[in-house]
Design a protein around this motif. Structure first.
Motif, short mmCIF file in Angstrom:
data_model
loop_
_atom_site.label_atom_id
_atom_site.label_comp_id
_atom_site.label_asym_id
_atom_site.label_seq_id
_atom_site.Cartn_x
_atom_site.Cartn_y
_atom_site.Cartn_z
N GLU A 76 -45.25 2.51 14.63
CA GLU A 76 -45.68 3.55 13.70
C GLU A 76 -46.66 2.85 12.76
N THR A 77 -47.20 3.56 11.79
CA THR A 77 -48.03 2.92 10.77
C THR A 77 -47.22 2.82 9.49
N PRO A 78 -46.57 1.68 9.28
CA PRO A 78 -45.79 1.56 8.03
C PRO A 78 -46.73 1.65 6.82
N ALA A 79 -46.19 2.06 5.70
CA ALA A 79 -46.97 1.97 4.46
C ALA A 79 -47.32 0.50 4.25
N ARG A 137 -49.86 13.27 8.71
CA ARG A 137 -51.22 13.64 9.12
C ARG A 137 -51.93 14.40 7.99
N ARG A 138 -51.37 14.31 6.81
CA ARG A 138 -51.96 14.87 5.58
C ARG A 138 -52.10 16.39 5.62
N GLN A 139 -51.18 17.04 6.34
CA GLN A 139 -51.16 18.50 6.38
C GLN A 139 -50.04 19.02 5.48
N SER A 179 -44.37 12.96 4.32
CA SER A 179 -44.54 11.53 4.02
C SER A 179 -44.76 11.32 2.54
N GLU A 205 -38.19 8.25 13.43
CA GLU A 205 -37.99 7.11 12.53
C GLU A 205 -37.27 7.68 11.31
N GLU A 264 -45.71 8.49 1.09
CA GLU A 264 -46.91 7.68 0.80
C GLU A 264 -48.20 8.48 0.96
N HIS A 265 -48.16 9.49 1.83
CA HIS A 265 -49.33 10.36 1.93
C HIS A 265 -49.33 11.41 0.81
N PHE A 295 -49.60 3.77 -1.75
CA PHE A 295 -50.51 4.63 -0.98
C PHE A 295 -50.46 4.30 0.50
N ALA A 296 -50.50 5.34 1.31
CA ALA A 296 -50.58 5.20 2.76
C ALA A 296 -51.91 4.55 3.15
N ALA A 297 -51.92 3.93 4.31
CA ALA A 297 -53.18 3.47 4.89
C ALA A 297 -54.10 4.66 5.11
N CYS A 298 -55.40 4.44 4.93
CA CYS A 298 -56.33 5.53 5.21
C CYS A 298 -56.35 5.80 6.72
N ASP A 299 -56.72 7.01 7.06
CA ASP A 299 -56.68 7.46 8.45
C ASP A 299 -57.74 8.53 8.63
N LEU A 332 -60.56 15.01 4.91
CA LEU A 332 -60.31 15.70 3.64
C LEU A 332 -61.34 15.29 2.58
N ARG A 367 -48.16 11.07 -2.25
CA ARG A 367 -48.60 10.49 -3.54
C ARG A 367 -50.12 10.48 -3.64
N VAL A 368 -50.79 10.19 -2.53
CA VAL A 368 -52.27 10.21 -2.53
C VAL A 368 -52.75 11.64 -2.78
N TRP A 394 -57.58 11.62 9.01
CA TRP A 394 -57.36 12.84 8.24
C TRP A 394 -57.79 12.65 6.78
N ARG A 395 -57.58 11.44 6.26
CA ARG A 395 -58.01 11.16 4.89
C ARG A 395 -59.51 11.37 4.76
#
Lengths: 201, 201
Positions: free
Chosen positions: B131-134, A74-76, A51, A131, A53-54, B94-98, B104, A56-57, B100-101
């Motif tokens: 899904e969770t769009p940016a 999932r930030r892995q 991803s 997607e 967008e993930h 930036f992606a939405a926080c979740d 970390l 870049r963070v 996993w964020r």
């Protein structure tokens, strides 16, 4: 160590390859001006994918450099950029082209596009993308000017230059040799070409 | 014309509202330092939604300004930014926080997050996001420095400032008052607060 000779990513087309954890893939800009949209999906669970967008963070930058590890939704960790002699300019900001993009650019009739190429590439493995994630657009040159404006410019890469991506998990990597021939994504000649990849290790 | 008084987006929580084409929603940064993650889905077909990676292509910039129309993943107009007295700084990178964020970032146990808030907000309408769009991260301050590096900075918005978004199609707009309290997304005080929205027209 190479496990085979370079495989063609045909001009305007997509293809995909399975990588085991620790293997790498070298993506070669054969003629120098070809953008290669790149995706990675976790093998066995395509709902987890690389991803932008993930990433870049995680990276704190919009263009990955050597040593940077892209992450999934999932930030892995999924792919690490381990080599780059292409000039280091890639894009994480722009969506894959699709039929609506070409309609807006005035094309009539069907135009090859990276979104469909992703589907076709995965279909060859009996799979379907959940997607169309925003791709890692290798060699694509979209500078951010004054912190806001984005411009479409020709690639800075040269013939035969490449990037190498190491798989951090078992994954399926898909490529599309972008068929953009209306704006100079693939160089001022507006001529999409083939590219190549090679699995290493 | 207002059709009601401001509705609270509770601190750390999400909510959603249906807009008919031509209606607008004003998103108010009540205390001034609260980021509001914002999504829009086409009513009747949630598979089409506001897309940051498609909007950046359409707009030629990474931060939308007054007059800019965000587009969907099918490149169709969905929301236009018609007013902004917040300082004009928002984020599309930036992606939405979740969960996993926050893992970390060292949080143990459950932490409220914008991804779950989107699901909860749509569930209140009997819907589920595909899904969770940016998100369009209203009031979020993520500058791109030297064309590459991104930094997390406190919002520049002030108490009571707002943005107004006009629906270009019938759509469902979801908001999350971002619960980020580890890094200064919501100001140096690290204190998420409520925000408000008001449907106009």
């Amino acid at each position: 160590m190479s496990t085979g000779s370079p495989v063609e990513i045909p001009a305007r087309r997509g293809t995909a390859v399975r990588l085991r954890q620790g293997q790498s893939v070298r993506v070669i800009n054969t003629h120098g001006q070809q953008v290669v949209d790149t995706w990675a999906f976790r093998d066995g669970d395509l709902g987890e994918f690389m991803s932008m967008e993930h990433s870049r963070v995680a990276l704190g930058r919009i263009i990955p450099g050597v040593g940077d590890t892209m992450v999934t939704n999932r930030r892995q960790p999924i792919l690490t950029l381990t080599e780059d002699n292409s000039g280091g300019i890639h894009d994480t900001l722009f969506a894959a082209c699709d039929r609506w993009r070409y309609e807006l650019l005035g094309c009539t009739g069907y135009h090859d596009n990276c979104t469909d190429n992703l589907s076709t590439a995965l279909a060859e493995l009996g799979l379907a993308p959940p997607e169309t994630p925003a791709p890692l657009n290798l060699f694509m040159n979209i500078p951010v000017i004054d912190g806001n404006r984005v411009e479409i410019r020709p690639p800075v890469s040269t013939a035969g230059s490449y990037v190498t991506l190491r798989a951090e998990v078992d994954c399926i990597v898909a490529f599309s040799a972008c068929p953009q021939d209306v704006v100079p994504i693939n160089g001022l000649a507006l001529r999409p070409t083939e590219a190549h990849f090679e699995v290493l290790g």
